[in-house]
Motif scaffolding. Structure first.
Motif, PDB file in Angstrom:
ATOM      1  N   UNK A 169      -1.573  13.977 -10.409  1.00 37.01           N
ATOM      2  CA  UNK A 169      -0.238  14.213 -10.974  1.00 37.01           C
ATOM      3  C   UNK A 169       0.667  12.988 -10.933  1.00 37.01           C
ATOM      4  N   UNK A 170       0.201  11.883 -10.345  1.00 37.98           N
ATOM      5  CA  UNK A 170       1.012  10.662 -10.254  1.00 37.98           C
ATOM      6  C   UNK A 170       0.286   9.530 -10.952  1.00 37.98           C
ATOM      7  N   UNK A 171       1.029   8.531 -11.375  1.00 41.01           N
ATOM      8  CA  UNK A 171       0.458   7.432 -12.142  1.00 41.01           C
ATOM      9  C   UNK A 171      -0.121   6.324 -11.270  1.00 41.01           C
ATOM     10  N   UNK A 172       0.551   5.998 -10.165  1.00 44.33           N
ATOM     11  CA  UNK A 172       0.083   4.895  -9.318  1.00 44.33           C
ATOM     12  C   UNK A 172      -0.018   5.340  -7.864  1.00 44.33           C
ATOM     13  N   UNK A 211      -5.849   0.390  -3.675  1.00 42.56           N
ATOM     14  CA  UNK A 211      -5.042  -0.680  -3.074  1.00 42.56           C
ATOM     15  C   UNK A 211      -5.539  -2.089  -3.385  1.00 42.56           C
ATOM     16  N   UNK A 212      -6.648  -2.222  -4.073  1.00 46.30           N
ATOM     17  CA  UNK A 212      -7.157  -3.546  -4.409  1.00 46.30           C
ATOM     18  C   UNK A 212      -7.814  -4.225  -3.212  1.00 46.30           C
ATOM     19  N   UNK A 260      -0.692   7.225  -0.675  1.00 50.77           N
ATOM     20  CA  UNK A 260       0.050   8.051   0.284  1.00 50.77           C
ATOM     21  C   UNK A 260      -0.513   9.476   0.307  1.00 50.77           C
ATOM     22  N   UNK A 261      -0.778  10.033  -0.872  1.00 52.12           N
ATOM     23  CA  UNK A 261      -1.349  11.382  -0.943  1.00 52.12           C
ATOM     24  C   UNK A 261      -2.720  11.405  -0.266  1.00 52.12           C
ATOM     25  N   UNK A 262      -3.509  10.389  -0.525  1.00 50.66           N
ATOM     26  CA  UNK A 262      -4.850  10.295   0.082  1.00 50.66           C
ATOM     27  C   UNK A 262      -4.761  10.286   1.604  1.00 50.66           C
ATOM     28  N   UNK A 307       0.822  -1.213   0.000  1.00 51.12           N
ATOM     29  CA  UNK A 307       0.000   0.000   0.000  1.00 51.12           C
ATOM     30  C   UNK A 307       0.853   1.259   0.000  1.00 51.12           C
ATOM     31  N   UNK A 308       1.955   1.230   0.765  1.00 52.83           N
ATOM     32  CA  UNK A 308       2.766   2.426   0.934  1.00 52.83           C
ATOM     33  C   UNK A 308       3.707   2.679  -0.242  1.00 52.83           C
ATOM     34  N   UNK A 309       3.708   1.763  -1.204  1.00 55.86           N
ATOM     35  CA  UNK A 309       4.438   1.982  -2.457  1.00 55.86           C
ATOM     36  C   UNK A 309       3.565   2.676  -3.494  1.00 55.86           C
ATOM     37  N   UNK A 310       2.304   2.830  -3.167  1.00 53.82           N
ATOM     38  CA  UNK A 310       1.344   3.459  -4.086  1.00 53.82           C
ATOM     39  C   UNK A 310       1.243   4.953  -3.748  1.00 53.82           C
TER      40      UNK A 310
END
Length: 417
Positions: free
Chosen positions: A414-417, A354-355, A239-241, A232-235
């Motif tokens: 502004x980010x892809x994932x 996060x699925x 993190x922004x959320x 989760x923390x690689x997404x």
């Protein structure tokens, strides 16, 4: 297939939900009741607030506005803080076990509070912390369990379930308002505690549907790091959320906690429960409507939530300028509509970012990281009211972080994932 005792409910393989069925919709009904009880009670605290403050004033307690608001703030804050633990317990044991533990905490916390209404410091623990822990352990699984039964209609069912808190917020304030003068605050809290038994009954529906595979933990040595979902923390979007939502929630619950007192001070001839009822009924309709809308492929759920947060911020500030009762009604109806949109998006956004495997801890962490804001916001508002004898400054201060948090969500685009 039911989850073995001590196993996780982490889904494995390519299994997909059966989109409902009897078990699925029964789970929706159970989650509806659970969220209605735990959040409805939290959101209706302003009714208890007024009576509790009256009792404490009579007892000669100092700073009653601050201390009384802290009881409700602790309950909300603890509900959010322990959602992190709930997410881990869901994966470690089961949704059913976590909810049963939570229901017991709610019951004991509320029942013991009924004997302690003259001791506000004790209420910090029983009402604020014990009930809050129980609410956290019930809220998280009642939302995440829906992903075991639904995928295409996850927005709709999350909306239906989250509408439970709105519908309960609609009828609980007048019910509490009628019970308190009739039987006293002590027995009112005991009646509420008896309702917690419904949580224990509803939790029995939380089992893994047929065809789902689970990964067991039997015989494994417990290490906390193994149960934290590091993916989760690689997404970056997640993190922004988790940064922006806690910022926004600093002011989110100020109107809920202080509405009754605000009306009593500003419009003493009006019924302070009516704005809470307006929020409740508008939010209930909105949650189902926005949940349904969000299931369309072209709808951006994050943008929906972002707009809702921004709008609540503006409306909270407008409360400070409202000089007529009709304006209060219109503003609270607006808050209810956008509150419904915000809450109905929490589950679907967690699943989007996060699925299914990461959703439980995603909801847990975004809620847990909001605990400080949720606790501090209404408490500071109470302190500001004591300083200025007016709700103008508290509502203006409360609206600012909502607008700031909403603007921060633009970074997700502004980010892809």
């Amino acid at each position: 297939m039911e989850t073995p005792a001590g196993s996780t409910e982490v889904l494995q393989g390519t299994w997909t939900p059966a989109e409902g069925g009897f078990k699925g919709w029964l789970t929706v009904a159970a989650s509806f009741v659970i969220q209605g009880l735990i959040l409805g009670i939290n959101f209706s605290y302003s009714v208890i607030y007024v009576e509790l403050q009256r009792i404490l004033d009579k007892d000669g307690v100092a700073e009653t506005s601050y201390k009384t608001s802290l009881v409700g703030s602790l309950s909300l804050g603890t509900t959010f803080a322990f959602s992190i633990l709930a997410g881990i317990l869901n994966d470690l044991f089961s949704y059913r076990t976590t909810t049963i533990i939570g229901g017991c905490f709610c019951l004991v916390g509320m029942f013991s509070s009924s004997f302690l209404i003259h001791y506000v410091e004790a209420l910090y623990f029983t009402y604020g912390i014990m009930f809050g822990i129980g609410a956290a352990l019930c809220f998280n699984p009642s939302l995440v369990v829906l992903g075991l039964h639904f995928k295409k209609r996850i927005g709709l069912v999350c909306g239906i379930v989250s509408a439970g808190s709105s519908i309960f917020t609609f009828w609980l304030p007048p019910a509490l308002g009628a019970m308190i003068p009739a039987i006293g605050l002590e027995w009112t809290l005991r009646v509420v505690s008896f309702l917690m038994i419904l949580i224990l009954v509803a939790s029995l529906t939380f089992n893994v549907p047929d065809g789902a595979k689970v990964e067991g933990n039997e015989g494994k040595k417990f290490e906390l790091s193994k149960f934290l979902n590091k993916e989760n923390w690689k997404r970056k979007k997640f993190v922004i959320w988790t940064i922006c939502i806690p910022i926004a929630l600093f002011g989110y619950f100020v109107p809920f906690v202080h509405m009754m007192k605000f009306v009593n001070v500003t419009f003493p001839s009006e019924d302070g429960k009516i704005p809470l009822m307006c929020i409740g009924i508008a939010s209930a309709v909105s949650r189902v409507a926005f949940g349904f809308i969000s299931d369309y492929d072209r709808i951006n759920r994050v943008m929906l939530q972002q707009f809702a947060i921004f709008s609540i911020g503006v409306l909270t500030m407008l409360l400070a300028a409202a000089n007529a009762w009709i304006y209060i009604i219109l503003i609270t109806l607006g808050i209810g509509i956008f509150d419904g949109c915000y809450f109905s998006m929490i589950g679907p956004i967690a699943f989007d970012l996060c699925g299914p495997k990461g959703a439980s801890q995603a909801i847990g962490f975004v809620s847990g990281l909001s605990a400080f804001s949720v606790t501090l916001g209404p408490t500071i508002a109470g302190k500001l009211f004591e300083m200025y004898s007016s709700y103008t400054v508290p509502f203006l201060v409360a609206g600012a972080p909502l607008i700031l948090g909403a603007c921060g969500l633009f970074a997700i685009m502004c980010v892809k994932v």
